[in-house]
Design a protein around this motif. Structure first.
Motif, PDB file in Angstrom:
ATOM      1  N   GLY A   1       1.026  -1.597   0.012  1.00 16.83           N
ATOM      2  CA  GLY A   1       0.278   0.288  -0.617  1.00 16.83           C
ATOM      3  C   GLY A   1       0.637   1.566   0.166  1.00 16.83           C
ATOM      4  O   GLY A   1       0.974   1.907  -0.825  1.00 16.83           O
ATOM      5  N   THR A   2       1.508   1.446   0.731  1.00 18.20           N
ATOM      6  CA  THR A   2       2.769   2.963   1.036  1.00 18.20           C
ATOM      7  C   THR A   2       3.202   2.587  -0.480  1.00 18.20           C
ATOM      8  O   THR A   2       3.812   3.759  -1.425  1.00 18.20           O
TER       9      THR A   2
ATOM     10  N   TYR B   1       2.161   1.854  -3.942  1.00 17.75           N
ATOM     11  CA  TYR B   1       1.229   2.321  -4.470  1.00 17.75           C
ATOM     12  C   TYR B   1       1.290   3.666  -4.146  1.00 17.75           C
ATOM     13  O   TYR B   1       0.498   4.395  -4.930  1.00 17.75           O
ATOM     14  N   ASN B   2       0.834   4.441  -2.420  1.00 20.03           N
ATOM     15  CA  ASN B   2       1.046   5.469  -2.162  1.00 20.03           C
ATOM     16  C   ASN B   2       1.745   6.733  -3.124  1.00 20.03           C
ATOM     17  O   ASN B   2       1.568   7.477  -3.638  1.00 20.03           O
TER      18      ASN B   2
ATOM     19  N   TYR C   1      -3.296   5.363  -5.570  1.00 22.11           N
ATOM     20  CA  TYR C   1      -4.727   5.302  -4.023  1.00 22.11           C
ATOM     21  C   TYR C   1      -5.050   4.892  -4.286  1.00 22.11           C
ATOM     22  O   TYR C   1      -5.703   4.019  -2.912  1.00 22.11           O
TER      23      TYR C   1
ATOM     24  N   GLU D   1      -5.453   2.292  -5.634  1.00 18.52           N
ATOM     25  CA  GLU D   1      -5.250   0.249  -5.572  1.00 18.52           C
ATOM     26  C   GLU D   1      -4.457   0.943  -4.440  1.00 18.52           C
ATOM     27  O   GLU D   1      -4.616  -1.023  -3.406  1.00 18.52           O
ATOM     28  N   ALA D   2      -4.166   1.375  -3.354  1.00 19.78           N
ATOM     29  CA  ALA D   2      -3.049   1.509  -2.145  1.00 19.78           C
ATOM     30  C   ALA D   2      -4.355   1.350  -0.866  1.00 19.78           C
ATOM     31  O   ALA D   2      -4.389  -0.066  -0.303  1.00 19.78           O
TER      32      ALA D   2
ATOM     33  N   SER E   1      -5.159  -2.525  -1.081  1.00 29.03           N
ATOM     34  CA  SER E   1      -4.008  -3.011   0.014  1.00 29.03           C
ATOM     35  C   SER E   1      -4.271  -2.931   1.389  1.00 29.03           C
ATOM     36  O   SER E   1      -3.956  -4.321   1.930  1.00 29.03           O
TER      37      SER E   1
ATOM     38  N   TYR F   1      -2.672   4.228   6.892  1.00 30.45           N
ATOM     39  CA  TYR F   1      -2.770   4.739   6.092  1.00 30.45           C
ATOM     40  C   TYR F   1      -3.735   4.746   5.110  1.00 30.45           C
ATOM     41  O   TYR F   1      -3.303   5.403   4.331  1.00 30.45           O
TER      42      TYR F   1
ATOM     43  N   SER G   1      -4.850   7.401   2.464  1.00 29.45           N
ATOM     44  CA  SER G   1      -4.828   7.387   0.699  1.00 29.45           C
ATOM     45  C   SER G   1      -6.619   7.422   0.607  1.00 29.45           C
ATOM     46  O   SER G   1      -6.104   8.362  -0.586  1.00 29.45           O
TER      47      SER G   1
END
Length: 377
Positions: free
Chosen positions: A294-295, A297-298, A303, A305-306, A309, A326, A330
């Protein structure tokens, strides 16, 4: 001719030629990808209002959408009847998730030229983003005006696939494929439409057509695996599940199913191998791995996809406060509505009142509320 008048004419001519030269130079810079330099040159012109739209396009090219919107607004103030500028401005509003403003602009364009199918289609996209039920009417209007409009056809067909209205979906899918037989979006819908009504033989044909066209995704291979298994084609089912695992190696359910397919083939050694892998994964929380994804993707500004996750990370470990915060951040980046953003942080504070992140949440809440106040003014 009066000498003073002659001198004036010469000076005006020289000035006009100089301005023309600057414009040509700026256009050349733009065409060669030197956008910032082009902007500088455009801004030196005497009649800047004539190139506001060019400045806007150059800002888009370097990713400064706020400046681009500003110059499109200036261009429309100078030339309110310029439909092309209005269209580009409306599309950028949609791109920057200002869907309400975009829908207003597209409505004006539809009024100017009702027979332009793309105005209806783009208006439909903006309305769809606003969860406005009339969006489908715009897609239908685009289709009525242009029965080869692939994007409008896809929207209409997809709505029927979701409703499991098989015949209507099939009609529009086939209409689209008549003019573009390799439209992978429509082929995917055709495969799904057959799948939804348990017509696995035809569904298999169309999912495999996607693969032949170079498409590959977890969704495609999982569906093909299920189809092959339903048709007792276990070797093919195993192959497709393994390909799906390339996209999601931590899919314990996929590993388990591969094990069961090997069992059907009496290959007990491989059946044991995959089911043990499945059990091993089920005993190990994967929240950290999904949080890390996730991080990443960010960092790429992906966002949506993040968020997915971090949601997965929380399913793995509901007590992971890091992932919870998180995910809020996002969604803050992804959502356009300020009220929705405020609610995210307030809900987080309610759920985790003792968390270290409450301080950060309060700071962001103050910013959002100030932003909302300014916008209301």
């Amino acid at each position: 001719m009066n000498k003073a008048l002659l001198i004036l004419i010469v000076l005006i001519t020289l000035k006009t030629e100089a301005q023309t030269s600057v414009l040509q130079h700026a256009d050349s810079l733009y065409l060669n990808g030197n956008y910032s330099k082009a902007i500088e040159q455009y801004k030196t012109l005497t009649k800047t209002e004539e190139v506001f739209d060019k400045i806007a396009k150059a800002y888009i090219a370097i990713g400064n959408y706020d400046a681009a919107l500003e110059y499109y607004q200036k261009s429309l103030e100078a030339n309110p009847d310029d439909a092309l500028v209005k269209y580009e401005y409306a599309k950028l509003l949609s791109k920057t998730k200002k869907f309400k403003e975009a829908s207003t602009q597209f409505n004006e364009l539809v009024y100017i030229d009702y027979k332009n199918p793309n105005y209806h289609y783009e208006l439909g996209l903006a309305l769809e983003a606003l969860n406005d039920s009339t969006a489908m009417n715009r897609f239908r209007s685009a289709y009525d005006l242009d029965q080869t409009h692939q994007k409008a056809i896809y929207k209409i067909a997809r709505s029927y696939v979701k409703k499991r209205a098989y015949e209507q979906a099939e009609y529009f899918i086939n209409k689209g494929l008549e003019s573009y037989e390799n439209n992978v979006s429509l082929i995917s819908l055709k495969a799904q439409n057959y799948y939804n009504k348990d017509d696995y033989k035809n569904s298999k044909i169309w999912f495999h057509k996607l693969v032949q066209l170079g498409e590959s995704s977890e969704f495609i291979h999982v569906k093909l695996s299920v189809i092959h298994a339903e048709l007792s084609e276990y070797e093919e089912a195993i192959e497709q599940r393994k390909r799906a695992l390339n996209f999601n190696p931590y899919d314990s359910n996929g590993l388990f199913l591969i094990g069961t397919y090997y069992e059907r083939l009496n290959d007990y050694e491989n059946a044991e191998k995959y089911i043990l892998q499945c059990l091993k994964l089920k005993d190990v929380p994967l929240d950290y791995e999904y949080q890390k994804l996730g991080t990443i993707y960010n960092r790429q500004q992906k966002y949506k996809e993040a968020i997915a996750s971090f949601q997965t990370a929380l399913k793995e470990n509901p007590d992971n406060i890091n992932s919870a915060f998180y995910m809020v951040v996002s969604k803050d980046k992804y959502y356009a509505d300020t009220d929705a953003k405020i609610k995210l942080y307030e809900d987080f504070k309610t759920q985790y009142p003792e968390s270290f992140y409450v301080k950060l949440a309060n700071m962001r809440l103050q910013e959002l509320k100030e932003e909302k106040f300014m916008n209301e003014d």
